[in-house]
Enzyme design. Structure first.
Site, short mmCIF file in Angstrom:
data_model
loop_
_atom_site.label_atom_id
_atom_site.label_comp_id
_atom_site.label_asym_id
_atom_site.label_seq_id
_atom_site.Cartn_x
_atom_site.Cartn_y
_atom_site.Cartn_z
N SER A 99 9.82 3.12 -4.78
CA SER A 99 8.14 3.38 -5.14
C SER A 99 7.55 2.80 -5.60
O SER A 99 7.39 1.51 -6.06
CB SER A 99 8.07 5.34 -5.61
OG SER A 99 6.71 5.51 -4.88
N ASP A 233 8.88 10.05 5.09
CA ASP A 233 8.82 9.66 4.00
C ASP A 233 7.23 9.71 3.91
O ASP A 233 6.33 9.62 5.11
CB ASP A 233 8.80 8.30 3.71
CG ASP A 233 7.91 7.48 2.28
OD1 ASP A 233 7.58 8.43 1.69
OD2 ASP A 233 8.86 7.18 1.46
N HIS A 261 10.55 10.54 0.34
CA HIS A 261 10.67 9.56 -0.12
C HIS A 261 11.58 9.32 -1.38
O HIS A 261 11.31 8.01 -1.93
CB HIS A 261 9.03 10.06 -0.83
CG HIS A 261 8.70 8.63 -1.71
ND1 HIS A 261 8.28 7.26 -1.05
CD2 HIS A 261 8.24 8.76 -3.00
CE1 HIS A 261 7.99 6.86 -1.49
NE2 HIS A 261 7.41 6.74 -3.15
#
Length: 317
Positions: A99, A233, A261
């Site tokens: 991320s 996600d 995610h």
């Protein structure tokens, strides 16, 4: 029962840095996402440490690391990782970023190609504008005060308990809410709230992500890159994996079914297998100043494609 992983501390530039370092072999630097800490990697650290030296820090402003008034830019974080590795005596790493940590990983590889052997990006930021409204909301003026109310003792306990209960329900849309609960709990510290707001404001505005790696994607010609994404996600859409495939056609792109995610938490065995196979199949990049200079001189920006290239969906082991 496996031995607990010891958190260690170093003071660099006057600020305490928390990290774990386990295993032997080639070095892996694991960089967590926004509002998380090294514990997000716990499902895979033990397995990875059987073949690799795993270094998983708490980024400045996160976890057990200091939360000063400081530089929370992507470039600042990349500098901090270089300094941590230098103090630890580690010269080169395969950098693995999740991320926001994926954005830091890309920046690290861009700033310090001589210290980067490979990049592994897990649902990374920096490949497109789209991002969940919850992250965009952090940039709004009332965020600090609102989180101050949400993280009052009674309210915080109810909120985090509710999020964890939803995560345990088995609903695909709720699979990542246990991580959200941890982030909300960390916001009880006003220093953490201020740090996160500084981080997000540097990379996101009300329209979405600001920082992009697309204009520098041609540099991946000189460095092996793997991109891993979950099909479900809800934070950064999986279609960004197609953007990665378009701009870095030599990259390995793996999309894991039935993962959100945090694919390294949803399917840790599959994640470790992908990482290990990628490292085994791709020799470490060898930095050459002349080649890097040539790439910088000849590289060019390419417009974002209107349609993205389909990517291969990894089978669940």
């Amino acid at each position: 029962m496996p031995k607990p992983i010891e958190v260690q501390y170093l003071t660099i530039h006057g600020h305490k840095r928390a990290y774990v370092k386990v295993g032997t072999g080639p070095a892996l630097l694991l960089l967590h996402g926004l509002g998380c800490d090294h514990t997000t990697w716990l499902p895979v650290i033990a397995a990875l440490s059987r073949r690799y030296t795993v270094i998983a820090p708490d980024l400045l402003g996160h976890g057990r690391s200091a939360k000063p008034r400081a530089d929370y830019s992507v470039g600042g974080y990349a500098n901090g990782m270089r300094d941590l590795l230098t103090v630890l005596g580690v010269d080169k790493v395969t950098v693995v970023g999740h991320s926001f940590g994926g954005g830091v990983a890309m920046q690290f590889a861009y700033q310090f190609p001589e210290r980067t052997e490979r990049m592994i990006l897990v649902a990374p930021g920096g490949l497109g504008a789209e991002v969940t409204p919850a992250i965009r909301a952090i940039t709004l003026p009332f965020f600090h005060q609102a989180m101050g109310v949400v993280t009052l003792p009674g309210v915080r306990h109810l909120t985090t308990a509710g999020l964890r209960a939803l995560a345990a329900s088995g609903l695909p849309q709720a699979r990542d809410l246990d991580e959200v609960a941890m982030i909300v709990d960390s916001f009880k510290d006003p220093r953490a709230r201020r740090a996160i707001r500084h981080v997000v404001s540097a990379v996101v505005d009300w329209r979405g992500q600001i920082v992009t790696m697309v204009d520098r994607a041609y540099l991946t010609q000189a460095m092996p890159m793997c991109v891993i994404w979950g099909t479900e996600d809800a934070v950064i859409p999986v279609k960004h994996a197609g953007i990665a495939s378009e701009f870095a056609p030599g990259a390995t792109v793996e999309v894991i079914a039935n993962a959100g995610h945090f694919p390294h938490k949803d399917h840790p065995q599959r994640f470790v297998k992908i990482v290990d196979e990628f490292i085994r199949a791709h020799p470490a990049a060898a930095y050459h100043r002349g080649r890097w200079r040539s790439l910088l001189k000849n590289g060019r920006q390419v417009p974002v494609p209107t349609a993205v290239t389909p990517v291969r969906q990894a089978e669940i082991a």
